[in-house]
Design a protein around this motif. Structure first.
Motif, mmCIF file in Angstrom:
data_model
loop_
_atom_site.group_PDB
_atom_site.id
_atom_site.type_symbol
_atom_site.label_atom_id
_atom_site.label_comp_id
_atom_site.label_asym_id
_atom_site.label_seq_id
_atom_site.Cartn_x
_atom_site.Cartn_y
_atom_site.Cartn_z
ATOM 1 N N TYR A 54 -3.920 7.149 -2.679
ATOM 2 C CA TYR A 54 -3.233 5.904 -2.341
ATOM 3 C C TYR A 54 -3.411 4.903 -3.478
ATOM 4 O O TYR A 54 -4.371 4.971 -4.240
ATOM 5 N N LEU A 66 4.297 14.072 1.583
ATOM 6 C CA LEU A 66 4.898 12.930 2.273
ATOM 7 C C LEU A 66 4.406 11.633 1.646
ATOM 8 O O LEU A 66 3.208 11.482 1.405
ATOM 9 N N ARG A 79 0.128 -3.241 9.426
ATOM 10 C CA ARG A 79 -0.556 -1.962 9.240
ATOM 11 C C ARG A 79 0.403 -0.782 9.371
ATOM 12 O O ARG A 79 0.096 0.311 8.942
ATOM 13 N N LYS A 80 1.547 -1.005 10.003
ATOM 14 C CA LYS A 80 2.436 0.094 10.346
ATOM 15 C C LYS A 80 2.840 0.876 9.107
ATOM 16 O O LYS A 80 3.306 0.298 8.119
ATOM 17 N N LEU A 81 2.662 2.183 9.182
ATOM 18 C CA LEU A 81 3.036 3.049 8.069
ATOM 19 C C LEU A 81 4.493 3.472 8.225
ATOM 20 O O LEU A 81 4.909 3.895 9.297
ATOM 21 N N TYR A 112 0.507 11.908 1.154
ATOM 22 C CA TYR A 112 -0.158 12.879 1.996
ATOM 23 C C TYR A 112 0.373 14.267 1.637
ATOM 24 O O TYR A 112 1.544 14.445 1.297
ATOM 25 N N GLY A 148 0.430 -4.317 4.861
ATOM 26 C CA GLY A 148 -0.945 -4.779 4.774
ATOM 27 C C GLY A 148 -1.810 -4.128 5.813
ATOM 28 O O GLY A 148 -1.542 -2.992 6.222
ATOM 29 N N MET A 149 -2.872 -4.828 6.232
ATOM 30 C CA MET A 149 -3.834 -4.256 7.172
ATOM 31 C C MET A 149 -3.850 -4.949 8.524
ATOM 32 O O MET A 149 -4.399 -4.427 9.466
ATOM 33 N N MET A 183 0.888 5.483 -0.211
ATOM 34 C CA MET A 183 0.056 6.654 0.006
ATOM 35 C C MET A 183 0.853 7.938 -0.165
ATOM 36 O O MET A 183 2.063 7.972 0.093
ATOM 37 N N TRP A 224 7.111 6.178 6.836
ATOM 38 C CA TRP A 224 6.982 7.494 6.215
ATOM 39 C C TRP A 224 8.289 7.960 5.578
ATOM 40 O O TRP A 224 9.373 7.719 6.114
ATOM 41 N N GLY A 225 8.162 8.665 4.459
ATOM 42 C CA GLY A 225 9.273 9.445 3.950
ATOM 43 C C GLY A 225 9.363 10.752 4.735
ATOM 44 O O GLY A 225 8.453 11.099 5.490
ATOM 45 N N LEU A 226 10.479 11.472 4.548
ATOM 46 C CA LEU A 226 10.660 12.720 5.285
ATOM 47 C C LEU A 226 9.799 13.859 4.753
ATOM 48 O O LEU A 226 9.582 14.847 5.440
ATOM 49 N N ASN A 248 1.006 -5.926 12.784
ATOM 50 C CA ASN A 248 2.152 -5.054 12.520
ATOM 51 C C ASN A 248 2.250 -4.648 11.051
ATOM 52 O O ASN A 248 2.950 -3.690 10.721
ATOM 53 N N TYR A 261 0.848 -1.187 0.000
ATOM 54 C CA TYR A 261 0.000 0.000 0.000
ATOM 55 C C TYR A 261 0.883 1.236 0.000
ATOM 56 O O TYR A 261 1.783 1.363 0.820
#
Lengths: 114, 116
Positions: free
Chosen positions: A49, A88, A100-102, A36, A94-95, A34, A104-106, A98, A32
């Motif tokens: 997404y 970002l 689910r954990k996103l 933002y 997955g969902m 996304m 992130w890029g900076l 663990n 997944y």
């Protein structure tokens, strides 16, 4: 090496330009992806997404995922001053649990100049 | 529909003082999160909750405590504030599962904390 790499910029473009924002990642299990958008002094808000590979289009925005290269992109056509923000990327496996954990890029700071 | 509401928006503390950041969501989301955002460091997860009465540590939990006594509220506490905790704090929430399969977070507007 960070799991997700994103050039922080800043990126400055003239109004009407096509903008390309990118992230690379190392975990091939990510499914997944996304994007933002975060305006100054505001919280991030989901822009788009995608699941797995392929493209997704929403108005002037197109998200692309290339899993073979572990590379995702966000294209903004006909950029407007109102697009000036930090973008970002975030991804997850997955969902469940663990997964689910996103991660992130900076974030990349974009300025669109009138 | 307010979404995710954080209070206070701004706060200045002295080293050693304590405070609590409040987060409320009206979307009936099961999951709630506290992040901090610092220049050059991005968003870092402090603590999260998968439901009422549950909490779990994220990447940077030291110096913080949380509680989720009600489904709609998630509190972040600093027992003894340190200058290193100067940051912008974001609360977020998400559904346990959605038809999209993506863990889409809804964020609050942020709380700016300065520790002197």
């Amino acid at each position: 090496q960070k799991e997700v790499e994103q050039d922080p910029g800043p990126l400055s473009v003239p109004e009407g330009a096509i903008v390309s924002l990118n992230c690379t990642y190392s975990n091939s299990a990510f499914q997944y992806f996304m994007w933002y958008r975060q305006y100054s002094r505001k919280g991030p808000e989901l822009l788009m997404y995608t699941y797995s590979s392929g493209n997704k289009e929403d108005g002037r925005f197109t998200a692309q995922v290339d899993k073979s290269s572990k590379y995702i992109s966000l294209f903004i056509r006909d950029s407007q001053p109102s697009d000036s923000a930090t973008y970002l990327c975030a991804m997850s496996v997955g969902m469940a649990g663990n997964n689910r954990k996103l991660i992130w890029g900076l974030g990349t700071s974009l300025a669109v100049n009138p | 529909n307010a979404g995710v509401t954080q209070t206070p928006k701004f706060r200045v503390l002295k080293t050693g003082q304590s405070m609590t950041l409040l987060c409320a969501q009206d979307m009936n989301h099961e999951y709630m999160y506290w992040y901090r955002q610092d220049p050059g460091m991005g968003l870092r997860l402090i603590h999260y909750s998968v439901g009422e009465g549950t909490t779990a540590k994220g990447e940077v939990p030291d110096g913080y405590n949380v509680s989720r006594l009600k489904k709609q509220n998630f509190l972040l506490g600093l027992e003894s504030a340190a200058p290193s905790q100067t940051s912008v704090y974001f609360c977020a929430s998400s559904y346990r599962g959605g038809d999209s399969g993506a863990n889409v977070l809804t964020f609050g507007a942020g709380s700016r904390l300065t520790v002197l």
